[in-house]
Design a protein around this motif. Structure first.
Motif, short mmCIF file in Angstrom:
data_model
loop_
_atom_site.label_atom_id
_atom_site.label_comp_id
_atom_site.label_asym_id
_atom_site.label_seq_id
_atom_site.Cartn_x
_atom_site.Cartn_y
_atom_site.Cartn_z
N ILE A 32 0.86 -1.19 0.00
CA ILE A 32 0.00 0.00 0.00
C ILE A 32 0.89 1.24 0.00
CG2 ILE A 32 -2.02 -1.04 1.09
CD1 ILE A 32 -1.04 -0.07 3.75
N ALA A 33 0.28 2.39 -0.29
CA ALA A 33 1.07 3.61 -0.53
C ALA A 33 1.35 4.42 0.71
CB ALA A 33 0.34 4.49 -1.55
N THR A 34 0.60 4.24 1.79
CA THR A 34 0.78 5.04 3.00
C THR A 34 0.84 4.15 4.24
OG1 THR A 34 -1.62 5.35 3.24
CG2 THR A 34 -0.41 7.04 2.01
N PRO A 35 1.65 4.52 5.25
CA PRO A 35 1.71 3.70 6.47
C PRO A 35 0.43 3.73 7.28
CG PRO A 35 3.04 5.67 6.70
CD PRO A 35 2.61 5.63 5.27
N LEU A 36 -0.28 4.86 7.28
CA LEU A 36 -1.57 4.99 7.95
C LEU A 36 -2.52 5.75 7.04
CD1 LEU A 36 -0.60 6.00 11.62
CD2 LEU A 36 -1.30 3.74 10.81
N ASP A 37 -3.82 5.55 7.25
CA ASP A 37 -4.80 6.33 6.50
C ASP A 37 -4.65 7.81 6.82
OD1 ASP A 37 -6.02 4.23 5.15
OD2 ASP A 37 -7.37 3.80 6.83
N ILE A 38 -4.86 8.64 5.81
CA ILE A 38 -4.79 10.09 6.01
C ILE A 38 -5.87 10.53 6.99
CG2 ILE A 38 -4.93 12.33 4.86
CD1 ILE A 38 -3.94 11.00 2.32
N ASN A 39 -5.47 11.36 7.95
CA ASN A 39 -6.37 11.89 8.99
C ASN A 39 -6.93 10.82 9.92
OD1 ASN A 39 -6.10 14.55 7.99
ND2 ASN A 39 -7.72 14.19 6.47
N LEU A 40 -6.28 9.67 9.97
CA LEU A 40 -6.72 8.63 10.90
C LEU A 40 -6.40 9.04 12.34
CD1 LEU A 40 -7.67 5.68 11.55
CD2 LEU A 40 -5.27 5.02 11.32
N THR A 69 13.21 3.02 12.29
CA THR A 69 13.10 4.47 12.15
C THR A 69 14.46 5.17 12.17
OG1 THR A 69 12.74 4.70 14.55
CG2 THR A 69 10.79 4.60 13.12
N LEU A 70 15.53 4.45 12.50
CA LEU A 70 16.86 5.04 12.44
C LEU A 70 17.23 5.45 11.02
CD1 LEU A 70 18.80 2.66 14.87
CD2 LEU A 70 18.03 4.99 15.33
N THR A 71 16.62 4.78 10.04
CA THR A 71 16.89 5.12 8.63
C THR A 71 15.62 5.35 7.83
OG1 THR A 71 17.02 2.75 8.12
CG2 THR A 71 19.09 3.91 8.52
N ARG A 72 14.45 5.12 8.43
CA ARG A 72 13.18 5.31 7.72
C ARG A 72 12.35 6.36 8.43
NH1 ARG A 72 11.69 1.32 3.82
NH2 ARG A 72 9.85 2.66 3.61
N SER A 73 12.59 7.62 8.09
CA SER A 73 11.84 8.70 8.72
C SER A 73 10.38 8.70 8.31
CB SER A 73 12.47 10.05 8.36
OG SER A 73 12.46 10.25 6.94
N ASP A 74 10.05 8.03 7.20
CA ASP A 74 8.68 8.06 6.68
C ASP A 74 7.70 7.27 7.56
OD1 ASP A 74 10.21 5.87 5.92
OD2 ASP A 74 9.01 5.46 4.14
N ILE A 75 8.21 6.43 8.46
CA ILE A 75 7.30 5.69 9.34
C ILE A 75 7.37 6.20 10.78
CG2 ILE A 75 7.44 3.61 7.90
CD1 ILE A 75 9.25 2.38 10.06
N SER A 76 8.07 7.30 11.02
CA SER A 76 8.26 7.80 12.39
C SER A 76 6.93 8.15 13.04
CB SER A 76 9.18 9.03 12.38
OG SER A 76 10.48 8.68 11.99
N TYR A 77 6.06 8.82 12.31
CA TYR A 77 4.78 9.23 12.90
C TYR A 77 3.93 8.01 13.24
CZ TYR A 77 0.10 11.14 13.45
OH TYR A 77 -1.14 11.44 13.94
N ALA A 78 3.85 7.06 12.34
CA ALA A 78 3.05 5.86 12.58
C ALA A 78 3.57 5.08 13.78
CB ALA A 78 3.04 4.98 11.33
N VAL A 79 4.89 4.95 13.87
CA VAL A 79 5.49 4.21 14.99
C VAL A 79 5.26 4.95 16.30
CG1 VAL A 79 7.66 3.35 15.94
CG2 VAL A 79 7.19 3.11 13.50
N GLN A 80 5.34 6.29 16.26
CA GLN A 80 5.06 7.09 17.46
C GLN A 80 3.64 6.85 17.96
OE1 GLN A 80 3.05 10.14 19.44
NE2 GLN A 80 2.97 10.20 17.23
N CYS A 81 2.70 6.77 17.03
CA CYS A 81 1.30 6.54 17.42
C CYS A 81 1.12 5.14 18.01
CB CYS A 81 0.39 6.71 16.20
SG CYS A 81 0.26 8.41 15.59
N LEU A 82 1.66 4.14 17.35
CA LEU A 82 1.43 2.76 17.78
C LEU A 82 2.19 2.41 19.05
CD1 LEU A 82 1.56 1.00 14.29
CD2 LEU A 82 -0.46 1.55 15.65
N SER A 83 3.33 3.07 19.31
CA SER A 83 4.12 2.75 20.49
C SER A 83 3.45 3.22 21.78
CB SER A 83 5.51 3.37 20.38
OG SER A 83 5.43 4.78 20.32
N GLN A 84 2.40 4.03 21.68
CA GLN A 84 1.70 4.50 22.88
C GLN A 84 0.84 3.40 23.51
OE1 GLN A 84 -0.34 8.33 22.32
NE2 GLN A 84 0.89 8.65 20.48
N PHE A 85 0.65 2.30 22.80
CA PHE A 85 -0.24 1.23 23.30
C PHE A 85 0.53 -0.04 23.64
CE2 PHE A 85 -2.48 3.95 20.26
CZ PHE A 85 -3.53 4.41 21.05
#
Length: 220
Positions: A32-40, A69-85
């Motif tokens: 798929i093209a995005t790690p998370l749905d837009i505005n999810l 995420t040390l080399t993939r900044s494009d998934i930083s936001y998604a990982v930040q969200c999921l790591s809260q749980f």
């Protein structure tokens, strides 16, 4: 030699992502093209949510994402969200983690590309998402810092306090990236490169935060 190192780094990145996909049975999945749905908005645990039985699987998945995420900044936001749980993940959180894996399948060899540049200068881009967390109503800070044309620093992190307005959230984000820039300038100065990089451009889309930064005397 430099090209060989770059190619070897890309191969290692691809190998890591493919092994991760294989561990979770998604090696043949549709990318798929995005790690998370837009505005999810990932909602906190509710009575309708189903707890994940094997939370160690979720811990393993998020831990591998954090390393990536040390080399993939494009998934930083998604990982930040999921790591809260991490303490009590739900089935829906694990499904979102698998979605990130499907995104990685789209380009498993993607990573940092260090480019040569004749004139080195620092430039930063910063933004915030006001009251993004539904549970704490804290905002999210996100920034990227470039040295020349190369991305060298980035972060997506929940702010430590609750901002009462979007301008305050944006201003706190500006303060965070400014601290990072000062640290980078000191590091580059130790390497003999930081003496000619001032001023540093910091780009923000908040006119209110920029006005406060330009003249903080007239603001609380």
């Amino acid at each position: 030699m430099g090209l060989n190192k770059y190619l070897d780094s890309g191969m290692q990145e691809r190998k890591y992502c493919l092994e991760l996909l294989n561990d979770f049975g998604l090696l043949g999945c549709k990318p798929i093209a995005t790690p998370l749905d837009i505005n999810l908005t990932i909602k906190p645990n509710s009575s309708k949510s189903k707890p994940l039985e094997n939370i160690s699987v979720y811990h393993k998945l998020i831990g591998k994402f954090i390393y990536l995420t040390l080399t993939r900044s494009d998934i930083s936001y998604a990982v930040q969200c999921l790591s809260q749980f991490m303490h009590a993940p739900m089935v829906e959180h694990f499904q979102l983690g698998l979605r990130v894996l499907r995104y990685l399948k789209n380009s498993p060899g993607k990573g940092l590309h260090i480019q040569s540049c004749k004139s080195l200068s620092l430039k930063a881009f910063v933004d915030s998402d006001w009251a993004r967390c539904l549970r704490t109503r804290r905002s999210i800070t996100g920034y990227s810092v470039f040295l020349g044309n190369t991305l060298i620093s980035w972060k997506s992190k929940k702010q430590s306090t609750v901002a009462k307005s979007s301008a305050e959230a944006e201003y706190r984000a500006l303060a965070t990236v400014t601290c990072e820039i000062i640290w980078l300038l000191n590091l580059l100065k130790d390497l003999g490169l930081g003496n000619h990089m001032l001023p540093v451009s910091v780009c923000s889309d908040s006119s209110s935060a920029l006005q406060i930064a330009a003249n903080p005397v007239f603001h609380e």
